[in-house]
Design an enzyme around this catalytic site. Sequence first.
Site, PDB file in Angstrom:
ATOM      1  N   ARG A  85       0.840  -1.209   0.000  1.00 40.70           N
ATOM      2  CA  ARG A  85       0.000   0.000   0.000  1.00 40.70           C
ATOM      3  C   ARG A  85       0.874   1.257   0.000  1.00 40.70           C
ATOM      4  O   ARG A  85       0.554   2.233  -0.679  1.00 40.70           O
ATOM      5  CB  ARG A  85      -0.929   0.013   1.232  1.00 40.70           C
ATOM      6  CG  ARG A  85      -1.932  -1.133   1.292  1.00 40.70           C
ATOM      7  CD  ARG A  85      -3.153  -0.926   0.475  1.00 40.70           C
ATOM      8  NE  ARG A  85      -3.925   0.240   0.829  1.00 40.70           N
ATOM      9  CZ  ARG A  85      -5.116   0.528   0.284  1.00 40.70           C
ATOM     10  NH1 ARG A  85      -5.654  -0.281  -0.622  1.00 40.70           N
ATOM     11  NH2 ARG A  85      -5.765   1.605   0.614  1.00 40.70           N
ATOM     12  N   ASN A 112      -5.943   4.167 -11.541  1.00 37.30           N
ATOM     13  CA  ASN A 112      -4.779   4.310 -10.656  1.00 37.30           C
ATOM     14  C   ASN A 112      -3.883   3.066 -10.614  1.00 37.30           C
ATOM     15  O   ASN A 112      -3.324   2.727  -9.591  1.00 37.30           O
ATOM     16  CB  ASN A 112      -5.238   4.739  -9.255  1.00 37.30           C
ATOM     17  CG  ASN A 112      -6.201   3.746  -8.633  1.00 37.30           C
ATOM     18  OD1 ASN A 112      -6.452   2.674  -9.190  1.00 37.30           O
ATOM     19  ND2 ASN A 112      -6.732   4.074  -7.469  1.00 37.30           N
ATOM     20  N   HIS A 115      -4.528  -2.313  -7.767  1.00 39.16           N
ATOM     21  CA  HIS A 115      -5.250  -2.563  -6.518  1.00 39.16           C
ATOM     22  C   HIS A 115      -4.346  -3.334  -5.565  1.00 39.16           C
ATOM     23  O   HIS A 115      -3.578  -4.186  -6.007  1.00 39.16           O
ATOM     24  CB  HIS A 115      -6.512  -3.399  -6.781  1.00 39.16           C
ATOM     25  CG  HIS A 115      -7.070  -4.007  -5.524  1.00 39.16           C
ATOM     26  ND1 HIS A 115      -7.917  -3.314  -4.694  1.00 39.16           N
ATOM     27  CD2 HIS A 115      -6.846  -5.211  -4.935  1.00 39.16           C
ATOM     28  CE1 HIS A 115      -8.205  -4.091  -3.639  1.00 39.16           C
ATOM     29  NE2 HIS A 115      -7.575  -5.241  -3.769  1.00 39.16           N
TER      30      HIS A 115
HETATM   31  P1  IDP Z   1      -7.905   1.824  -2.791  1.00 41.94           P
HETATM   32  O1  IDP Z   1      -7.833   1.172  -4.156  1.00 41.94           O
HETATM   33  O2  IDP Z   1      -6.823   2.873  -2.631  1.00 41.94           O
HETATM   34  O3  IDP Z   1      -7.948   0.824  -1.672  1.00 41.94           O
HETATM   35  P2  IDP Z   1     -10.793   2.221  -2.376  1.00 41.94           P
HETATM   36  O4  IDP Z   1     -11.378   3.315  -1.552  1.00 41.94           O
HETATM   37  O5  IDP Z   1     -10.841   0.828  -1.831  1.00 41.94           O
HETATM   38  O6  IDP Z   1      -9.281   2.657  -2.743  1.00 41.94           O
HETATM   39  O7  IDP Z   1     -11.515   2.268  -3.786  1.00 41.94           O
HETATM   40  C1  IDP Z   1     -11.341   1.222  -4.695  1.00 41.94           C
HETATM   41  C2  IDP Z   1     -11.140   1.806  -6.069  1.00 41.94           C
HETATM   42  O8  IDP Z   1     -12.301   2.542  -6.464  1.00 41.94           O
HETATM   43  C3  IDP Z   1      -9.993   2.805  -6.211  1.00 41.94           C
HETATM   44  O9  IDP Z   1      -8.727   2.203  -6.364  1.00 41.94           O
HETATM   45  C4  IDP Z   1     -10.405   3.577  -7.429  1.00 41.94           C
HETATM   46  O10 IDP Z   1     -10.108   2.862  -8.631  1.00 41.94           O
HETATM   47  C5  IDP Z   1     -11.921   3.650  -7.247  1.00 41.94           C
HETATM   48  N1  IDP Z   1     -12.329   4.865  -6.528  1.00 41.94           N
HETATM   49  C6  IDP Z   1     -12.195   5.135  -5.209  1.00 41.94           C
HETATM   50  N2  IDP Z   1     -12.683   6.351  -4.896  1.00 41.94           N
HETATM   51  C7  IDP Z   1     -13.138   6.883  -6.051  1.00 41.94           C
HETATM   52  C8  IDP Z   1     -13.779   8.142  -6.391  1.00 41.94           C
HETATM   53  O11 IDP Z   1     -14.016   9.006  -5.552  1.00 41.94           O
HETATM   54  N3  IDP Z   1     -14.102   8.304  -7.703  1.00 41.94           N
HETATM   55  C9  IDP Z   1     -13.859   7.368  -8.672  1.00 41.94           C
HETATM   56  N4  IDP Z   1     -13.268   6.185  -8.403  1.00 41.94           N
HETATM   57  C10 IDP Z   1     -12.910   5.933  -7.107  1.00 41.94           C
HETATM   58 MG    MG Z   2      -9.403  -0.593  -1.302  1.00 37.76          MG
END
Ligand code: IDP
Ligand code: MG
Length: 138
Positions: A85, A112, A115
């Site tokens: 992470r 991004n 995962h």
């Molecule tokens: P993480 O991948 O950093 O753990 P999470 O909150 O678990 O983040 O969200 C999962 C995925 O959902 C993110 O990696 C991203 O691709 C997408 N995501 C999260 N927040 C947003 C947002 O506010 N808008 C659009 N996509 C989002």
């Molecule tokens: Mg996540």
Amino acid sequence: MEKTLVILKPDCMEKRLCGAVMDRFQKAGFDIVACKMMRLTDELLRDHYAHIADKPFFPALAEFMGSRPVIVAVLQGQNVIARVRELLGPTDSTKAPKGTIRGDYGTDVSVNICHASDGTDSAAAEIKRFFKAEEVFA
Ligand code: IDP
Ligand code: MG
């Protein structure tokens, strides 16, 4: 030894960055103990993203994540969940520092690159979701 699940997302596949991203994990001392390529179905994505399935951005996220086959892998090593992470950086690539994977290669908060599981329980559940026990060479 701790294990975590990573997914090389469609933007990572399209930009041909799988080697670069895996290289960072391997140079940090982590081993690949499971790996496969697959297209994520709507059903799998609803499960995997259950914690955000009610968010307005979920349909667009599911469309992106299912847009092309991805690479799913299990990494193993000491403190691998937190360390991976850290290597990724924050969710929003535009806020991720240079030197992190998302800071260097990501596009925005959704697109991004990669995962990674966010804790012990999610890592165990995610590994089970994507791999049969005999597919993990731990
Ligand atoms: P993480 O991948 O950093 O753990 P999470 O909150 O678990 O983040 O969200 C999962 C995925 O959902 C993110 O990696 C991203 O691709 C997408 N995501 C999260 N927040 C947003 C947002 O506010 N808008 C659009 N996509 C989002
Ligand atoms: Mg996540």
